[in-house]
Motif scaffolding. Sequence first.
Motif, PDB file in Angstrom:
ATOM      1  N   THR A 131       0.824  -1.206   0.000  1.00 50.11           N
ATOM      2  CA  THR A 131       0.000   0.000   0.000  1.00 50.11           C
ATOM      3  C   THR A 131       0.860   1.260   0.000  1.00 50.11           C
ATOM      4  O   THR A 131       0.558   2.235  -0.694  1.00 50.11           O
ATOM      5  CB  THR A 131      -0.945   0.004   1.220  1.00 50.11           C
TER       6      THR A 131
ATOM      7  N   THR B  69       2.113   1.888  -3.561  1.00 52.03           N
ATOM      8  CA  THR B  69       1.097   2.440  -4.454  1.00 52.03           C
ATOM      9  C   THR B  69       0.787   3.891  -4.107  1.00 52.03           C
ATOM     10  O   THR B  69       0.488   4.696  -4.994  1.00 52.03           O
ATOM     11  CB  THR B  69      -0.208   1.622  -4.407  1.00 52.03           C
TER      12      THR B  69
ATOM     13  N   PHE C 128      -8.618   2.607  -3.814  1.00 53.85           N
ATOM     14  CA  PHE C 128      -8.030   1.863  -2.717  1.00 53.85           C
ATOM     15  C   PHE C 128      -9.084   1.006  -2.026  1.00 53.85           C
ATOM     16  O   PHE C 128     -10.286   1.178  -2.226  1.00 53.85           O
ATOM     17  CB  PHE C 128      -7.382   2.816  -1.716  1.00 53.85           C
ATOM     18  N   GLU C 129      -8.612   0.092  -1.200  1.00 52.02           N
ATOM     19  CA  GLU C 129      -9.517  -0.842  -0.517  1.00 52.02           C
ATOM     20  C   GLU C 129     -10.556  -0.093   0.307  1.00 52.02           C
ATOM     21  O   GLU C 129     -11.736  -0.443   0.305  1.00 52.02           O
ATOM     22  CB  GLU C 129      -8.710  -1.792   0.377  1.00 52.02           C
TER      23      GLU C 129
ATOM     24  N   ASP D 128      -5.368  -0.448  -5.331  1.00 51.12           N
ATOM     25  CA  ASP D 128      -4.899  -1.162  -4.146  1.00 51.12           C
ATOM     26  C   ASP D 128      -6.027  -2.026  -3.597  1.00 51.12           C
ATOM     27  O   ASP D 128      -6.819  -1.579  -2.778  1.00 51.12           O
ATOM     28  CB  ASP D 128      -4.401  -0.167  -3.090  1.00 51.12           C
TER      29      ASP D 128
END
Length: 232
Positions: A31, A34, A71-72, A151
């Motif tokens: 993470t 990224t 992202f997540e 991500d």
Amino acid sequence: DSASQILRGVDLEIRAGETMALVGAVGSGKTTLTALVPRLYDVTVGRVLVGGLDVRRLSLDELRGTVSTAFEDATLFSASVRENLTLGRPAITEADLAEAIDVAQAGFVYDLPYGLDTRIGEQGLSLSGGQRQRLALARAVIGRPRVLVLDDPLSALDVHTEAQVEQALRRVLASTTALVVAHRPSTVLLADRVALLADGRVTAVGTHHNLLATVPAYRELMSAAPELEAAG
């Protein structure tokens, strides 16, 4: 202070038009790596280049116009679905919106009380985790960005929906340069090459099949992935 460095000696080149998957155990630095591309963090040593230019020399408007991210943990705003997807980009057309919604399998937005004009509340709390992730992905792919950073944006999706999104996402990845954090083999297979990250270092780069055949640590990570899915 090397003891506090999350990434150390990372040397990774992503070719124009290539999709690079980034894999590694929890805490390996995926993470963080990224986040360096869109400058959510800045490097303390070395450089991050996009199109040969140091990202720190680009204005944030230029950088955000070039690099799209998802992202997540999806970030959404107290605004309409349309405003969340376009984020003030007036050049986005209705066709762009429709394509992005289709890629992200986010057609549920059409069933909301006011469709794309429905306000979704701060952080999209009126939506499920999977719906929030699909909207964030639609925002990232809208308008076919030059560089796409993802991500693990599909972690909250069921297996069926994830497979549909991945199939549609191939259309976008075919015409952009992408860095994709992947935890599942199905996501890894979207990539042209894979980089294995361990303890803040890139320890191997190659195709999925080459790494399976030659790198035991990668083979072990991939074989554990289905168990991780079942546990999650």
